[in-house]
Motif scaffolding. Structure first.
Motif, mmCIF file in Angstrom:
data_model
loop_
_atom_site.group_PDB
_atom_site.id
_atom_site.type_symbol
_atom_site.label_atom_id
_atom_site.label_comp_id
_atom_site.label_asym_id
_atom_site.label_seq_id
_atom_site.Cartn_x
_atom_site.Cartn_y
_atom_site.Cartn_z
ATOM 1 N N VAL A 111 0.840 -1.201 0.000
ATOM 2 C CA VAL A 111 0.000 0.000 0.000
ATOM 3 C C VAL A 111 0.872 1.247 0.000
ATOM 4 N N ASP A 115 0.934 3.930 -2.905
ATOM 5 C CA ASP A 115 0.591 5.310 -2.557
ATOM 6 C C ASP A 115 1.703 6.265 -2.998
ATOM 7 N N LEU A 163 -4.037 1.098 -5.917
ATOM 8 C CA LEU A 163 -3.939 1.490 -4.508
ATOM 9 C C LEU A 163 -5.199 1.108 -3.745
ATOM 10 N N TYR A 166 -5.261 -2.633 -3.089
ATOM 11 C CA TYR A 166 -4.387 -3.015 -1.968
ATOM 12 C C TYR A 166 -5.012 -2.634 -0.628
ATOM 13 N N ARG A 167 -5.612 -1.459 -0.593
ATOM 14 C CA ARG A 167 -6.249 -1.023 0.672
ATOM 15 C C ARG A 167 -7.407 -1.946 1.056
#
Length: 173
Positions: A111, A115, A163, A166-167
Motif C-alpha cells: 500500500v 501510494d 492502490l 491493496y487497501r
C-alpha cells in the motif's frame, strides 16, 4: 521627670485599659476553645463507637477465615487446568497470529509503495497540467502537451485503482 498627662487630647480613651481588656478577652477565648476541644474529645459515645469498630473488625476477620476454608481445592485445581489449556491454545494460535501479522506488514508495504507511486504520478500530472495551460496560453504545441496530460491522467487512474485494491485487501485481513 514630669509625669505624662493622664489623657491625651487626641484620644478619647486610655490605651492601657484597652490592652488589658484585649488580653483578658484573648485568654478567655483561648480557654473556651481548649474547653470545647476537650469536651468534644471526651464524648461518651466515642467509647461505644471504638468498641463497635473492634467487634466489627473481629467479625469480618472471622468471616474471611470461614470463606477461606470453604474454598474447594478441587475447584481450584479445575480452574488451574482450564487456564493451562487456554494458554496452550493461545500458544497454538500465536503462530497463526504471527503469520497474519507478517502478511499485514507485507500488504502495508505494498500500500505504501502504491501510494508513493500514486503521489508521484499526481505530481507529474500537476506539472503536465501546468505545462498544458502554459501551452494553451502561448499557443505552443498544445496537442503534444494534451496527449502527455491524458497519458498521465490514465496512469493516475490505474495507480489509484491499484492502490484502492491493496487497501481493500489490507482491510479484509
Amino acid at each position: 521627670m514630669p509625669k505624662p498627662p493622664d489623657k491625651r487630647p487626641d484620644r478619647h480613651y486610655d490605651f492601657r485599659f484597652t490592652n488589658v481588656v484585649f488580653a483578658w478577652s484573648a485568654l478567655a477565648l483561648l480557654a473556651t476553645t481548649a474547653w470545647m476541644i476537650i469536651d468534644d474529645y471526651n464524648q461518651p459515645w466515642k467509647r461505644y463507637q471504638a468498641e463497635f469498630r473492634d467487634r466489627e473488625r473481629a467479625m469480618l476477620e472471622r468471616e474471611a477465615d470461614e470463606e477461606q476454608q470453604q474454598i474447594d481445592e478441587q475447584r481450584v485445581a479445575e480452574i488451574r487446568s482450564e487456564i493451562e489449556a487456554e494458554e496452550q491454545q493461545l500458544a497454538e494460535r500465536a503462530e497463526t497470529i504471527e503469520a497474519l501479522e507478517e502478511e499485514i506488514e507485507r500488504l502495508e508495504k505494498r500500500v505504501y509503495e502504491a501510494d508513493s507511486r500514486f503521489r508521484q504520478t499526481k505530481a507529474f500530472l500537476d506539472t503536465a497540467k501546468y505545462e498544458l495551460d502554459q501551452a494553451i496560453q502561448h499557443d505552443e504545441n498544445v496537442a503534444a502537451h494534451r496527449q502527455e496530460y491524458q497519458r498521465l491522467l490514465d496512469e493516475l487512474r490505474d495507480r489509484q485503482l491499484t492502490l484502492e485494491g491493496y487497501r481493500l485487501e489490507l482491510a479484509d485481513r
